[in-house]
Design an enzyme around this catalytic site. Structure first.
Site, PDB file in Angstrom:
ATOM      1  N   GLU A 188      85.164 -41.035  21.374  1.00  0.00           N
ATOM      2  CA  GLU A 188      85.928 -42.186  21.852  1.00  0.00           C
ATOM      3  C   GLU A 188      86.239 -43.155  20.701  1.00  0.00           C
ATOM      4  O   GLU A 188      85.571 -44.178  20.560  1.00  0.00           O
ATOM      5  CB  GLU A 188      85.183 -42.923  22.966  1.00  0.00           C
ATOM      6  CG  GLU A 188      86.008 -44.057  23.571  1.00  0.00           C
ATOM      7  CD  GLU A 188      85.271 -44.826  24.655  1.00  0.00           C
ATOM      8  OE1 GLU A 188      85.889 -45.726  25.261  1.00  0.00           O
ATOM      9  OE2 GLU A 188      84.075 -44.545  24.892  1.00  0.00           O
ATOM     10  N   LYS A 225      88.403 -39.315  24.326  1.00  0.00           N
ATOM     11  CA  LYS A 225      88.657 -40.450  25.215  1.00  0.00           C
ATOM     12  C   LYS A 225      89.415 -41.487  24.403  1.00  0.00           C
ATOM     13  O   LYS A 225      88.868 -42.054  23.455  1.00  0.00           O
ATOM     14  CB  LYS A 225      87.355 -41.015  25.774  1.00  0.00           C
ATOM     15  CG  LYS A 225      87.563 -42.186  26.746  1.00  0.00           C
ATOM     16  CD  LYS A 225      86.272 -42.582  27.443  1.00  0.00           C
ATOM     17  CE  LYS A 225      86.478 -43.791  28.351  1.00  0.00           C
ATOM     18  NZ  LYS A 225      85.268 -44.168  29.094  1.00  0.00           N
TER      19      LYS A 225
END
Length: 307
Positions: A188, A225
């Site tokens: 992420e 992500k």
């Protein structure tokens, strides 16, 4: 056949089922992993002010009650939710009297563990992850508990080549260690939605991701992500990359309505929302009111995730 061998076979069967769930099922990932820094804000939006708890234990009690209310609601099923990201504090507690990972998998929902310890101070326009001194023990514990994967977050605030490279190098090194442990990492590298050069950051980020993904074996893929990009479908190459299992979008501070709108414009991305998922939920709602609000939130996020 020895008991240990049977356990190993059962574990492998479970992992194969979880892999198929993440790879093929329609739905999204619910991010229920607020940690110490983000929990007060999450509780305030839920209707619980800081005056209602006096220490971290009480704070985490309140946030766990919120999470438990969400995952045990009839709206929270594998028909629309394929995975959930959990905080270690949550995994050490129970959902409806059961181990949280087992409870979710019995519903057909895969669990990911947030493993980062928060962010360093900003340097070169980015915030790297703090060190994770107990990483090997945490990964072994997560694999044994039945987690499918992990999630690790860093933040990019400026289009600084050195900073972006540092974020990605750290993310991929951590991903390598997670893969060795038999888990699937969700990388992420969040782009700050308020960055003035957000569009330029996203172009550089995509290029950096593609370069590093060439070193990832498609047999052991990673997940990503990412902040929804300014340019629609910018990340299509990532969603179709053989070394990427799925690409999820974070809400990053956007409202529920804006998060869903942006997600629907990007084919192949699924949601991994936290704030946008819980918007509209309140501790004082009746069970019927809570269910209605959660069901509507889940449905709109689901529909945007299957574009």
């Amino acid at each position: 056949m020895e008991v240990a061998e049977l356990d190993l076979i059962k574990k492998q069967e479970r992992r194969n089922q979880q892999l198929a769930t993440v790879k093929y099922n329609l739905g999204f990932i619910a991010a229920l992993d607020q940690s110490g820094g983000s929990t007060p804000g999450a509780l305030k939006r839920y209707g619980i002010s800081e005056s209602e708890y006096t220490n971290q234990d009480q704070m985490f009690d309140h946030i766990h009650e919120m999470r438990e209310r969400i995952v045990t609601d009839p709206a929270f099923t594998d028909e629309r939710v394929l995975g959930t990201i959990l905080f270690r504090q949550t995994a050490d507690r129970q959902f409806d009297g059961e181990d949280p990972v087992k409870y979710l998998w019995d519903k057909g929902i895969v669990s990911f563990l947030k493993i980062d310890n928060g962010l360093e101070e900003e340097t070169n326009g980015v915030q790297l992850m703090k060190s994770i001194p107990d990483l090997n023990q945490t990964l072994a514990w997560a694999e044994d508990r039945g987690f499918f994967g992990t999630k690790e977050r860093s933040v990019i605030k400026a289009n600084n080549p050195d900073g972006i490279a540092a974020v990605l190098d750290q993310q991929f090194e951590l991903a390598r260690q997670v893969l060795v442990a038999g888990l699937v990492p969700i990388l992420e590298p969040e782009v700050d939605i308020n960055a003035p050069d957000k569009a330029d950051i996203e172009i550089a980020l995509k290029q950096g991701l593609l370069e590093r993904l060439e070193k990832i074996d498609p047999a052991t893929p990673v997940m990503l992500k990412l902040t929804p990009p300014n340019k629609d479908n910018l990340y299509r190459e990532l969603t179709e990359h053989p070394s990427v299992l799925r690409v999820a979008a974070l809400s990053g501070g956007y409202s529920h309505e804006e998060s869903v709108r942006q997600l629907a414009l990007n084919m192949g991305l699924i949601a991994s929302f936290s704030r946008a998922l819980t918007e509209g939920l309140n501790v004082n709602q009746t069970n019927d009111e809570f269910h209605k609000a959660l069901d509507e939130s889940i449905e709109s996020i689901y529909q945007a995730s299957i574009t």
